[in-house]
Scaffold this motif. Sequence first.
Motif, PDB file in Angstrom:
ATOM      1  N   GLN A 114       0.714  -1.224  -0.114  1.00 32.06           N
ATOM      2  CA  GLN A 114       0.063  -0.049   0.179  1.00 32.06           C
ATOM      3  C   GLN A 114       1.053   1.173   0.216  1.00 32.06           C
ATOM      4  OE1 GLN A 114      -3.229   0.400  -0.295  1.00 32.06           O
ATOM      5  NE2 GLN A 114      -3.687  -1.934  -0.479  1.00 32.06           N
ATOM      6  N   ILE A 115       1.995   1.188   0.535  1.00 28.96           N
ATOM      7  CA  ILE A 115       2.818   2.508   0.775  1.00 28.96           C
ATOM      8  C   ILE A 115       3.440   2.749  -0.557  1.00 28.96           C
ATOM      9  CG2 ILE A 115       4.944   3.307   1.595  1.00 28.96           C
ATOM     10  CD1 ILE A 115       4.711   1.738   4.322  1.00 28.96           C
ATOM     11  N   ASN A 116       3.857   1.629  -1.439  1.00 24.99           N
ATOM     12  CA  ASN A 116       4.516   1.703  -2.742  1.00 24.99           C
ATOM     13  C   ASN A 116       3.395   2.540  -3.533  1.00 24.99           C
ATOM     14  OD1 ASN A 116       4.980   0.592  -5.477  1.00 24.99           O
ATOM     15  ND2 ASN A 116       7.147   0.680  -4.628  1.00 24.99           N
ATOM     16  N   ARG A 117       2.233   1.718  -3.820  1.00 24.27           N
ATOM     17  CA  ARG A 117       1.224   2.245  -4.676  1.00 24.27           C
ATOM     18  C   ARG A 117       0.649   3.514  -4.261  1.00 24.27           C
ATOM     19  NH1 ARG A 117      -4.370   3.168  -3.711  1.00 24.27           N
ATOM     20  NH2 ARG A 117      -5.051   2.123  -1.934  1.00 24.27           N
ATOM     21  N   ILE A 118       0.522   4.097  -3.168  1.00 21.62           N
ATOM     22  CA  ILE A 118       0.124   5.336  -2.765  1.00 21.62           C
ATOM     23  C   ILE A 118       1.238   6.415  -3.279  1.00 21.62           C
ATOM     24  CG2 ILE A 118      -0.539   7.075  -1.059  1.00 21.62           C
ATOM     25  CD1 ILE A 118      -2.031   4.744   0.147  1.00 21.62           C
ATOM     26  N   GLU A 119       2.494   6.181  -2.952  1.00 26.96           N
ATOM     27  CA  GLU A 119       3.428   6.910  -3.239  1.00 26.96           C
ATOM     28  C   GLU A 119       3.717   7.139  -4.802  1.00 26.96           C
ATOM     29  OE1 GLU A 119       6.819   5.902   0.346  1.00 26.96           O
ATOM     30  OE2 GLU A 119       6.706   4.758  -1.660  1.00 26.96           O
ATOM     31  N   CYS A 120       3.135   6.151  -5.551  1.00 21.66           N
ATOM     32  CA  CYS A 120       3.258   6.093  -6.874  1.00 21.66           C
ATOM     33  C   CYS A 120       1.949   6.729  -7.633  1.00 21.66           C
ATOM     34  CB  CYS A 120       3.893   4.928  -7.531  1.00 21.66           C
ATOM     35  SG  CYS A 120       5.478   4.233  -6.964  1.00 21.66           S
ATOM     36  N   GLY A 121       0.912   7.016  -6.804  1.00 26.73           N
ATOM     37  CA  GLY A 121      -0.125   7.438  -7.356  1.00 26.73           C
ATOM     38  C   GLY A 121      -1.062   6.292  -8.068  1.00 26.73           C
ATOM     39  N   ILE A 152      -0.755  14.854   4.802  1.00 31.43           N
ATOM     40  CA  ILE A 152      -1.504  15.096   6.011  1.00 31.43           C
ATOM     41  C   ILE A 152      -0.505  15.318   6.966  1.00 31.43           C
ATOM     42  CG2 ILE A 152      -2.956  13.590   7.544  1.00 31.43           C
ATOM     43  CD1 ILE A 152      -3.580  11.706   5.328  1.00 31.43           C
ATOM     44  N   MET A 153      -0.658  16.640   7.458  1.00 31.74           N
ATOM     45  CA  MET A 153       0.081  17.215   8.304  1.00 31.74           C
ATOM     46  C   MET A 153       0.214  16.786   9.837  1.00 31.74           C
ATOM     47  SD  MET A 153       1.043  18.777   5.756  1.00 31.74           S
ATOM     48  CE  MET A 153       2.406  19.917   6.215  1.00 31.74           C
ATOM     49  N   GLU A 154       0.609  15.424   9.895  1.00 31.51           N
ATOM     50  CA  GLU A 154       0.980  14.834  10.970  1.00 31.51           C
ATOM     51  C   GLU A 154       2.455  14.256  11.053  1.00 31.51           C
ATOM     52  OE1 GLU A 154      -1.116  14.006  13.594  1.00 31.51           O
ATOM     53  OE2 GLU A 154      -2.486  15.286  12.750  1.00 31.51           O
ATOM     54  N   LYS A 155       3.202  14.403  12.272  1.00 33.49           N
ATOM     55  CA  LYS A 155       4.521  14.244  12.330  1.00 33.49           C
ATOM     56  C   LYS A 155       4.911  12.786  12.498  1.00 33.49           C
ATOM     57  CE  LYS A 155       5.364  18.707  14.113  1.00 33.49           C
ATOM     58  NZ  LYS A 155       6.030  19.549  15.293  1.00 33.49           N
ATOM     59  N   THR A 156       3.979  11.846  13.000  1.00 28.43           N
ATOM     60  CA  THR A 156       4.606  10.414  13.092  1.00 28.43           C
ATOM     61  C   THR A 156       3.619   9.365  12.644  1.00 28.43           C
ATOM     62  OG1 THR A 156       3.252  10.017  15.080  1.00 28.43           O
ATOM     63  CG2 THR A 156       5.236  11.407  15.477  1.00 28.43           C
ATOM     64  N   SER A 157       4.311   8.423  12.407  1.00 30.74           N
ATOM     65  CA  SER A 157       3.682   7.038  11.903  1.00 30.74           C
ATOM     66  C   SER A 157       2.550   6.593  12.896  1.00 30.74           C
ATOM     67  CB  SER A 157       4.492   6.061  11.265  1.00 30.74           C
ATOM     68  OG  SER A 157       5.234   5.470  12.444  1.00 30.74           O
ATOM     69  N   THR A 158       2.760   7.142  14.002  1.00 30.67           N
ATOM     70  CA  THR A 158       1.640   6.269  14.941  1.00 30.67           C
ATOM     71  C   THR A 158       0.188   7.029  14.705  1.00 30.67           C
ATOM     72  OG1 THR A 158       2.125   8.277  16.563  1.00 30.67           O
ATOM     73  CG2 THR A 158       3.289   6.234  16.538  1.00 30.67           C
ATOM     74  N   ASP A 159      -0.111   7.936  14.129  1.00 29.17           N
ATOM     75  CA  ASP A 159      -1.343   8.550  13.994  1.00 29.17           C
ATOM     76  C   ASP A 159      -2.051   8.153  12.579  1.00 29.17           C
ATOM     77  OD1 ASP A 159      -0.378  11.580  15.369  1.00 29.17           O
ATOM     78  OD2 ASP A 159      -2.099  10.485  16.104  1.00 29.17           O
ATOM     79  N   PHE A 160      -2.813   7.187  12.601  1.00 23.89           N
ATOM     80  CA  PHE A 160      -3.543   6.437  11.265  1.00 23.89           C
ATOM     81  C   PHE A 160      -4.612   7.248  11.178  1.00 23.89           C
ATOM     82  CE2 PHE A 160      -4.753   3.255   8.469  1.00 23.89           C
ATOM     83  CZ  PHE A 160      -5.895   3.238   8.570  1.00 23.89           C
ATOM     84  N   ILE A 161      -4.642   7.635   9.863  1.00 29.40           N
ATOM     85  CA  ILE A 161      -5.796   8.319   9.210  1.00 29.40           C
ATOM     86  C   ILE A 161      -6.792   7.603   8.476  1.00 29.40           C
ATOM     87  CG2 ILE A 161      -6.418  10.410   7.743  1.00 29.40           C
ATOM     88  CD1 ILE A 161      -4.834  11.153  10.260  1.00 29.40           C
ATOM     89  N   SER A 186       4.197   7.318   4.747  1.00 28.79           N
ATOM     90  CA  SER A 186       5.426   6.843   3.765  1.00 28.79           C
ATOM     91  C   SER A 186       6.770   7.226   4.477  1.00 28.79           C
ATOM     92  CB  SER A 186       5.495   7.985   2.627  1.00 28.79           C
ATOM     93  OG  SER A 186       6.587   7.778   1.831  1.00 28.79           O
ATOM     94  N   PRO A 187       7.577   6.154   4.758  1.00 25.76           N
ATOM     95  CA  PRO A 187       8.977   6.087   5.351  1.00 25.76           C
ATOM     96  C   PRO A 187       9.806   6.837   4.625  1.00 25.76           C
ATOM     97  CG  PRO A 187       8.082   3.935   5.522  1.00 25.76           C
ATOM     98  CD  PRO A 187       7.193   4.508   4.638  1.00 25.76           C
ATOM     99  N   ARG A 188       9.688   6.816   3.571  1.00 26.56           N
ATOM    100  CA  ARG A 188      10.628   7.647   2.377  1.00 26.56           C
ATOM    101  C   ARG A 188      10.414   9.064   2.301  1.00 26.56           C
ATOM    102  NH1 ARG A 188      11.060   4.582  -3.482  1.00 26.56           N
ATOM    103  NH2 ARG A 188       8.677   4.326  -3.063  1.00 26.56           N
ATOM    104  N   LEU A 189       9.246   9.451   2.567  1.00 23.24           N
ATOM    105  CA  LEU A 189       8.807  10.928   2.455  1.00 23.24           C
ATOM    106  C   LEU A 189       8.795  11.504   4.145  1.00 23.24           C
ATOM    107  CD1 LEU A 189       6.213  11.036  -0.234  1.00 23.24           C
ATOM    108  CD2 LEU A 189       8.378  11.785  -0.426  1.00 23.24           C
ATOM    109  N   LYS A 190       8.585  10.587   5.150  1.00 25.30           N
ATOM    110  CA  LYS A 190       8.769  10.883   6.393  1.00 25.30           C
ATOM    111  C   LYS A 190       7.569  11.569   6.704  1.00 25.30           C
ATOM    112  CE  LYS A 190      13.720  10.399   7.551  1.00 25.30           C
ATOM    113  NZ  LYS A 190      13.770   9.674   6.312  1.00 25.30           N
ATOM    114  N   LYS A 191       6.241  11.356   6.295  1.00 24.56           N
ATOM    115  CA  LYS A 191       5.109  12.160   6.311  1.00 24.56           C
ATOM    116  C   LYS A 191       4.095  11.079   6.082  1.00 24.56           C
ATOM    117  CE  LYS A 191       6.263  15.139   3.191  1.00 24.56           C
ATOM    118  NZ  LYS A 191       6.159  16.311   2.379  1.00 24.56           N
TER     119      LYS A 191
END
Length: 288
Positions: free
Chosen positions: A152-159, A213-222, A244-249
């Motif tokens: 899911q991370i990869n496919r959303i990063e790539c749109g 989504i202006m949240e700083k950590t990966s612990t906040d699930f939207i 996204s770990p690569r974008l850190k957001k």
Amino acid sequence: ISKCKIGQCMYVLLTEKNGGIVNDPVLLKLEENHFWLSIADSDVLLWCLGIASSNNFDVKICEPDASPLSLQGPKSPEVMAKVSGEWVKELKFFYFKKFKIQNIPVIIARSGWSGEAGYEIYLLDETKGNILWEIIMEAGRDCNIAPACPSQINRIECGMLSYGSDMTLLENPYDISLGKFVNLNKKADFLSKDALKKIEQKGISRELVGVEIMEKTSTDFIRDHLPIYKNNMVIGKITSSVYSPRLKKNIGLAIINKDNKNSNDLKLEYNGKNIKINITELPFLRNK
């Protein structure tokens, strides 16, 4: 699809009479009058049978026992070449070739639901599934190959869009910025032609965009499908989101009213707080 060549894949949209999206499969043209639809997560077979029956089309529709195996990732061309030869590296994107891997008949397509290099291997002898699996796993051992679900991370990063999340029967192709796959000027009729003509003539009002989504950590699930607000008015919705770990957001895909694309005061309401979001272009990342 009249322009599709034998050995070619095409991304297509199946739409019901009001323009809603039924599925977004990859079409493969095996022979002049023989096509496969490699479908996403929704029911298609009975829908196609219903259309064929109601219109008395002279077609045979069935579900092939093809058992597709997806080999994805930056090292997939090297792994694929080990089992099929160097020619596979030159296979063009969205083309396929019939081949035998150690005498196992397959179709090898340069496609896949990821933003990485990749192949989809369609097995044509259902008795050889375990053997083919072991051949691929052994060939990829030096590359640390591992079984996995789609990322899911990869496919959303790539749109890349997912049926059931980013599109459903409630969305038409224009809502998700895929109007380029609609040809209203072709002579052939199709089920949603009149409906899509009316939508286009009325004016396209919604658009698929990327959001930060202006949240700083990966612990906040939207949560997906949260409404997007502007001045307390709903102007869209999040369709998919992920950290996204690569974008850190936190990033996501969203459908919004086109008039609000350039707004800078959009927000989500989640867990009792307002969360600011920014509209961004897609894709977020391009894999080399």
